[in-house]
Design an enzyme around this catalytic site. Structure first.
Site, PDB file in Angstrom:
ATOM      1  N   ARG A 227     -22.878  21.048  87.411  1.00 25.11           N
ATOM      2  CA  ARG A 227     -21.776  20.280  86.837  1.00 25.11           C
ATOM      3  C   ARG A 227     -21.377  20.926  85.507  1.00 25.11           C
ATOM      4  O   ARG A 227     -22.247  21.350  84.733  1.00 25.11           O
ATOM      5  CB  ARG A 227     -22.176  18.821  86.588  1.00 25.11           C
ATOM      6  CG  ARG A 227     -22.225  17.949  87.829  1.00 25.11           C
ATOM      7  CD  ARG A 227     -20.845  17.708  88.445  1.00 25.11           C
ATOM      8  NE  ARG A 227     -20.896  16.823  89.610  1.00 25.11           N
ATOM      9  CZ  ARG A 227     -21.033  17.248  90.870  1.00 25.11           C
ATOM     10  NH1 ARG A 227     -21.137  18.532  91.139  1.00 25.11           N
ATOM     11  NH2 ARG A 227     -21.059  16.373  91.871  1.00 25.11           N
ATOM     12  N   GLU A 256     -12.274  19.572  85.135  1.00 26.95           N
ATOM     13  CA  GLU A 256     -11.788  20.262  86.327  1.00 26.95           C
ATOM     14  C   GLU A 256     -10.505  19.592  86.784  1.00 26.95           C
ATOM     15  O   GLU A 256     -10.489  18.365  86.845  1.00 26.95           O
ATOM     16  CB  GLU A 256     -12.814  20.197  87.455  1.00 26.95           C
ATOM     17  CG  GLU A 256     -14.050  21.025  87.165  1.00 26.95           C
ATOM     18  CD  GLU A 256     -15.107  20.939  88.267  1.00 26.95           C
ATOM     19  OE1 GLU A 256     -14.810  20.378  89.339  1.00 26.95           O
ATOM     20  OE2 GLU A 256     -16.212  21.415  88.046  1.00 26.95           O
ATOM     21  N   HIS A 275     -14.790  25.170  91.848  1.00 22.93           N
ATOM     22  CA  HIS A 275     -15.718  24.214  92.467  1.00 22.93           C
ATOM     23  C   HIS A 275     -15.761  24.369  93.997  1.00 22.93           C
ATOM     24  O   HIS A 275     -15.340  23.475  94.742  1.00 22.93           O
ATOM     25  CB  HIS A 275     -15.348  22.774  92.081  1.00 22.93           C
ATOM     26  CG  HIS A 275     -16.532  21.835  92.140  1.00 22.93           C
ATOM     27  ND1 HIS A 275     -16.726  20.794  91.257  1.00 22.93           N
ATOM     28  CD2 HIS A 275     -17.592  21.766  92.988  1.00 22.93           C
ATOM     29  CE1 HIS A 275     -17.839  20.145  91.566  1.00 22.93           C
ATOM     30  NE2 HIS A 275     -18.377  20.714  92.613  1.00 22.93           N
TER      31      HIS A 275
HETATM   32  C1  DGY Z   1     -21.511  17.821  95.178  1.00 22.60           C
HETATM   33  O1  DGY Z   1     -21.717  17.507  96.354  1.00 22.60           O
HETATM   34  O2  DGY Z   1     -22.002  17.199  94.237  1.00 22.60           O
HETATM   35  C2  DGY Z   1     -20.682  19.028  94.936  1.00 22.60           C
HETATM   36  O3  DGY Z   1     -20.362  19.217  93.629  1.00 22.60           O
HETATM   37  C3  DGY Z   1     -19.458  19.040  95.815  1.00 22.60           C
HETATM   38  O4  DGY Z   1     -19.878  19.305  97.078  1.00 22.60           O
END
Ligand code: DGY
Length: 327
Positions: A227, A256, A275
């Site tokens: 993240r 984002e 992402h």
């Molecule tokens: C998640 O699943 O947390 C990812 O960031 C997106 O697939």
């Protein structure tokens, strides 16, 4: 639950939602952009179930404005977009999509490690910009992965899958996590590549700040597929400009999308992807299936098959990011 309503905040790949059609009324947000706060509130208000994405902020106010809500199903393994404690206080189970995205995310992590270590963006740019001269012994020399040390921060399922791939490349792997490994300062100090795989929580917000970046081995590479807010981006930009880091490769940023004029994008030796960790067709279809299974179970009053533990929800334990083993 024939009269149940479920708000699905985006169209999903595959046909996972077909399985829900018989048991409830689906309100599927039809636009490619996420619903804004007002639209989310309006559509969630009459809903018994919510199938949401990491782009939707699911907070206490939204839950209070949705009195019938009895299941929140996130199409992601990370659940930092949801106020877990507020859900626990209201007895609303939260589901997520662990495991099915582990391999896809680990593959992308290796792609980023390789791209940064072997300076792929610079090579690609040189060719497309007509700067490809004669083969030269000292041009675009990068880091060899064999025998380099990879430091994995957060050893859930994704961290473990990255470790397995890295070992196949001959890397020496160390990790630091809440369940063990080496202390984070030691990892930062000795790793040639640091890859982040921990959940975002109050504890990990800006875990990689100016101090942590200064503690990293000079010329190391930072990779983040977890993240964005785990990294303090202004400090990262500084560490890239000063040459303290050789490169950084990010699949996640804060916010984002990252605005085109964000100062981070001016930093040298930086790779940013939008992402894409779980972005394979098979993985996204499996994520949709898990999310739909969670909704179905929640509406039926059954335990969710892929539920964030209530102890995690209540804030007693940190949230998972790719954790496969119960923690
Ligand atoms: C998640 O699943 O947390 C990812 O960031 C997106 O697939």
């Amino acid at each position: 639950v024939p009269d149940a309503r479920v708000f699905v905040t985006r169209r999903l790949p595959g046909d996972a939602l077909q399985g829900l059609v018989a048991s409830c009324t689906l309100d599927i947000w039809p636009h490619p952009a996420p619903p804004d706060e007002k639209a989310l509130r309006e559509h969630a208000a009459p809903a018994d179930g919510l199938l949401c994405l990491l782009t939707d902020r699911i907070d206490a106010a939204l839950m209070d404005a949705s009195p019938r809500l009895r299941v929140i199903s996130n199409l992601a393994v990370g659940v930092d977009n949801i106020d877990l404690r507020a859900a626990a206080d209201r007895g609303i189970p939260v589901g997520h999509t662990p495991d099915v995205l582990t391999d896809a995310t680990a593959d992308l992590t290796m792609a980023l490690i390789l791209a940064a270590a072997r300076r792929l963006p610079e090579g690609i740019a040189a060719v497309s910009e007509g700067r490809w001269g004669a083969w030269s012994p000292d041009w675009l020399l990068g880091l060899e992965l064999h025998s380099a040390r990879l430091g994995i921060v957060g050893l859930g399922g994704i961290g473990q899958a990255v470790a397995a791939r890295a070992r196949a490349f001959g890397m020496e792997v160390v990790h630091s996590s809440r369940n063990g490994g080496v202390p984070l300062p030691e990892l930062l100090h000795t790793a040639d590549v640091v890859s982040l795989h921990c959940p975002l929580s109050a504890e990990t917000h800006h875990l990689i700040d100016a101090g942590a970046l200064a503690a990293m081995k000079a010329g190391a590479i930072l990779v983040n597929t977890a993240r964005g807010a785990i990294v303090e981006q202004s400090a990262l930009a500084h560490a890239l400009r000063s040459g303290q880091l050789a490169a950084a490769a990010l699949d996640v940023t804060d916010p984002e999308p990252l605005p085109r004029d964000d100062p981070l994008l001016q930093a040298p030796n930086l790779i940013v992807l939008p992402h894409l960790g779980s972005a394979t067709r098979r993985t996204r279809e499996r994520m949709a299936e898990l999310a739909a299974e969670n909704v179905r179970a929640g509406l039926a009053g059954e335990p969710l098959p892929h539920q964030v533990q209530m102890s995690v929800q209540a804030g007693i334990r940190p949230a998972p990011e790719g954790d496969q083993c119960p923690t």
